[in-house]
Scaffold this motif. Structure first.
Motif, PDB file in Angstrom:
ATOM      1  N   ASN A   1       0.824  -1.229   0.000  1.00 18.07           N
ATOM      2  CA  ASN A   1       0.000   0.000   0.000  1.00 18.07           C
ATOM      3  C   ASN A   1       0.850   1.268   0.000  1.00 18.07           C
ATOM      4  N   PHE A   2       2.175   1.100  -0.029  1.00 18.71           N
ATOM      5  CA  PHE A   2       3.043   2.279   0.075  1.00 18.71           C
ATOM      6  C   PHE A   2       2.925   3.200  -1.142  1.00 18.71           C
ATOM      7  N   ALA A   3       2.923   2.612  -2.351  1.00 18.18           N
ATOM      8  CA  ALA A   3       2.937   3.426  -3.573  1.00 18.18           C
ATOM      9  C   ALA A   3       1.739   4.376  -3.633  1.00 18.18           C
ATOM     10  N   GLU A   4       0.626   3.977  -3.032  1.00 20.41           N
ATOM     11  CA  GLU A   4      -0.586   4.812  -3.062  1.00 20.41           C
ATOM     12  C   GLU A   4      -0.405   6.135  -2.339  1.00 20.41           C
ATOM     13  N   LEU A   5       0.612   6.202  -1.489  1.00 22.28           N
ATOM     14  CA  LEU A   5       0.848   7.472  -0.786  1.00 22.28           C
ATOM     15  C   LEU A   5       1.158   8.599  -1.769  1.00 22.28           C
ATOM     16  N   ASN A   6       1.632   8.231  -2.957  1.00 31.10           N
ATOM     17  CA  ASN A   6       1.902   9.256  -3.977  1.00 31.10           C
ATOM     18  C   ASN A   6       0.613   9.947  -4.429  1.00 31.10           C
ATOM     19  N   ASP A   7      -0.530   9.283  -4.235  1.00 28.86           N
ATOM     20  CA  ASP A   7      -1.822   9.877  -4.633  1.00 28.86           C
ATOM     21  C   ASP A   7      -2.535  10.529  -3.446  1.00 28.86           C
ATOM     22  N   PHE A   8      -1.899  10.460  -2.275  1.00 24.77           N
ATOM     23  CA  PHE A   8      -2.588  10.871  -1.051  1.00 24.77           C
ATOM     24  C   PHE A   8      -3.211  12.263  -1.156  1.00 24.77           C
TER      25      PHE A   8
ATOM     26  N   LYS B   1       2.975  23.028   1.916  1.00 23.82           N
ATOM     27  CA  LYS B   1       2.086  23.980   1.216  1.00 23.82           C
ATOM     28  C   LYS B   1       0.711  24.026   1.871  1.00 23.82           C
ATOM     29  N   LYS B   2       0.258  22.863   2.338  1.00 19.84           N
ATOM     30  CA  LYS B   2      -1.080  22.783   2.923  1.00 19.84           C
ATOM     31  C   LYS B   2      -1.075  23.052   4.437  1.00 19.84           C
ATOM     32  N   GLN B   3       0.093  23.365   4.954  1.00 24.88           N
ATOM     33  CA  GLN B   3       0.268  23.599   6.397  1.00 24.88           C
ATOM     34  C   GLN B   3      -0.124  22.368   7.235  1.00 24.88           C
ATOM     35  N   THR B   4       0.201  21.212   6.692  1.00 26.44           N
ATOM     36  CA  THR B   4       0.000  19.953   7.416  1.00 26.44           C
ATOM     37  C   THR B   4       1.345  19.554   8.012  1.00 26.44           C
ATOM     38  N   ILE B   5       1.319  19.136   9.279  1.00 23.36           N
ATOM     39  CA  ILE B   5       2.566  18.678   9.894  1.00 23.36           C
ATOM     40  C   ILE B   5       2.742  17.196   9.562  1.00 23.36           C
ATOM     41  N   LEU B   6       3.870  16.881   8.944  1.00 20.58           N
ATOM     42  CA  LEU B   6       4.147  15.486   8.576  1.00 20.58           C
ATOM     43  C   LEU B   6       4.979  14.841   9.684  1.00 20.58           C
ATOM     44  N   ILE B   7       4.482  13.731  10.195  1.00 16.25           N
ATOM     45  CA  ILE B   7       5.207  12.975  11.228  1.00 16.25           C
ATOM     46  C   ILE B   7       5.634  11.668  10.572  1.00 16.25           C
TER      47      ILE B   7
ATOM     48  N   THR C   1       9.099   9.491  -2.114  1.00 16.67           N
ATOM     49  CA  THR C   1       7.694   9.629  -1.688  1.00 16.67           C
ATOM     50  C   THR C   1       7.604  10.527  -0.453  1.00 16.67           C
ATOM     51  N   TYR C   2       8.542  10.327   0.466  1.00 21.17           N
ATOM     52  CA  TYR C   2       8.580  11.141   1.686  1.00 21.17           C
ATOM     53  C   TYR C   2       8.707  12.630   1.330  1.00 21.17           C
ATOM     54  N   GLN C   3       9.629  12.948   0.402  1.00 20.30           N
ATOM     55  CA  GLN C   3       9.842  14.338  -0.003  1.00 20.30           C
ATOM     56  C   GLN C   3       8.592  14.906  -0.655  1.00 20.30           C
ATOM     57  N   LYS C   4       7.949  14.088  -1.494  1.00 18.95           N
ATOM     58  CA  LYS C   4       6.738  14.533  -2.193  1.00 18.95           C
ATOM     59  C   LYS C   4       5.624  14.837  -1.169  1.00 18.95           C
ATOM     60  N   LEU C   5       5.462  13.927  -0.221  1.00 20.65           N
ATOM     61  CA  LEU C   5       4.450  14.151   0.824  1.00 20.65           C
ATOM     62  C   LEU C   5       4.774  15.406   1.625  1.00 20.65           C
ATOM     63  N   LYS C   6       6.063  15.563   1.920  1.00 24.70           N
ATOM     64  CA  LYS C   6       6.508  16.685   2.766  1.00 24.70           C
ATOM     65  C   LYS C   6       6.275  18.029   2.071  1.00 24.70           C
TER      66      LYS C   6
END
Ligand code: SF4
Length: 334
Positions: free
Chosen positions: A192-199, A249-255, A239-244
């Motif tokens: 299910n990891f690859a789907e994070l690219n569409d998150f 931009k969305k002011q979401t804190i990534l943990i 993927t981590y960089q893309k999510l970050k």
């Protein structure tokens, strides 16, 4: 200082002796530093494949409901020293009939941060609003798939439509209650990891304050048994960089861990965890020495000389501190 700021501070202070100095000071000055993790009911409506709810032997033992009449005693014992109350940690809290009483007590005790972890499948908008009015600061929603097919495959008995509807309602409530936060906890594996690219594309309309991604962990004889992260290693950082980037931009804190290479290693950030993380359920209570139905945290601390123990740890040998590490709190907060 809010709970996430305390976590960041703990990550920032690398020296374990300084961590204990800080904790000792918090303790002797009567400040709040406990993180209460409360599962009021040992049940869940879902059967996620990565969860012990698919381990038949484990769930045979996982029974019980926290007695409603014991809630005031629990509140009296611990709530005045709690920096955070987390309702729902390893089971589903929305199956508990008296959640409103828990939130009410937490509000009366002025716990600064009250959060609830849920799969959101049973979450109703009106009930959620009542809980927000009673001081619920955050919902943390568990997620094991970005798209419907993966979600319903991994979250057995889960309904993607109900989940998205509940999340949409929570996001709408944020407009009325801007301090209310939404957190998503995504547990990933090789399938299910690859789907994070569409998150961000899929959840673009949802106002998410915190996104935690974490690798699968071995927590029993679960239905899904692929614990390898080998296929993820080469693509993780991208993927981590893309999510970050989108999170910022969305002011979401990534943990999230910056790298999964050493993910299951022990972390020095965890040395204070046995003194701050209090797990409570119908069948267990954090410290067996704590007679919580008869004494408060302060009385327990005095009786067990907790201040002295914390003070001694400021000067503990390096080997003692290293031996106290565990695998928790092993992530970065961006
Ligand atoms: S919703 Fe949470 S507690 Fe329930 S089965 Fe899934 S992972 Fe386990």
């Amino acid at each position: 200082m809010n709970y996430y700021a305390l976590l960041k501070l703990n990550n920032f202070v690398k020296n374990p002796r300084l961590k204990f100095l800080g904790l000792w000071m918090y303790h002797i000055t009567g400040k709040r530093y406990l993180s209460l993790q409360f599962d009021p009911v040992n049940a869940c409506n879902l059967r996620c494949k990565m969860c012990y709810f698919t381990d038949k032997d484990y769930i045979k033992k996982l029974k019980g409901v926290f007695p409603k009449e014991d809630l005031p005693l629990l509140g009296k014992a611990l709530f005045r020293r709690a920096a955070k109350l987390q309702v729902g940690c390893g089971t589903e809290p929305t199956l508990y009939k008296n959640l409103d009483l828990i939130f009410k007590q937490a509000q009366e005790a002025n716990i600064p941060y009250v959060s609830m972890t849920t799969n959101a499948n049973l979450l109703e908008k009106d009930t959620l609003e009542q809980w927000i009015v009673l001081g619920l600061n955050e919902i943390t929603v568990s997620l094991h798939g970005v798209h419907k097919a993966t979600y319903e495959n991994f979250m057995g008995k889960g309904d993607y439509h109900r989940f998205v509807t509940a999340l949409t309602h929570a996001s709408e409530l944020k407009k009325k209650y801007p301090d209310f936060k939404i957190r998503i906890n995504y547990t990933f594996n090789e399938d299910n990891f690859a789907e994070l690219n569409d998150f961000w594309e899929v959840f673009d309309a949802i106002s998410i304050d915190y996104l935690q991604i974490r690798p699968i962990d071995r927590i029993g004889n679960t239905a899904y048994q692929n614990f390898s992260l080998e296929k993820i290693q080469p693509i993780y950082e991208k993927t981590y960089q893309k999510l970050k980037e989108t999170a910022q931009k969305k002011q979401t804190i990534l943990i999230a861990p910056k790298s999964i290479r050493f993910q299951h290693q022990q972390s020095i950030n965890s040395v204070i965890q046995p003194f701050t993380y209090c797990y409570i359920s119908p069948t267990s209570f954090w410290d067996a020495k704590f007679d919580w139905k008869k004494e408060t945290f302060n009385q327990y601390a005095k009786r067990t000389k907790l201040a002295q123990r914390l003070f001694q740890l400021i000067f503990a040998k390096k080997q003692t501190l290293i031996a106290m590490q565990n695998k928790t709190l092993n992530y970065d907060i961006n």
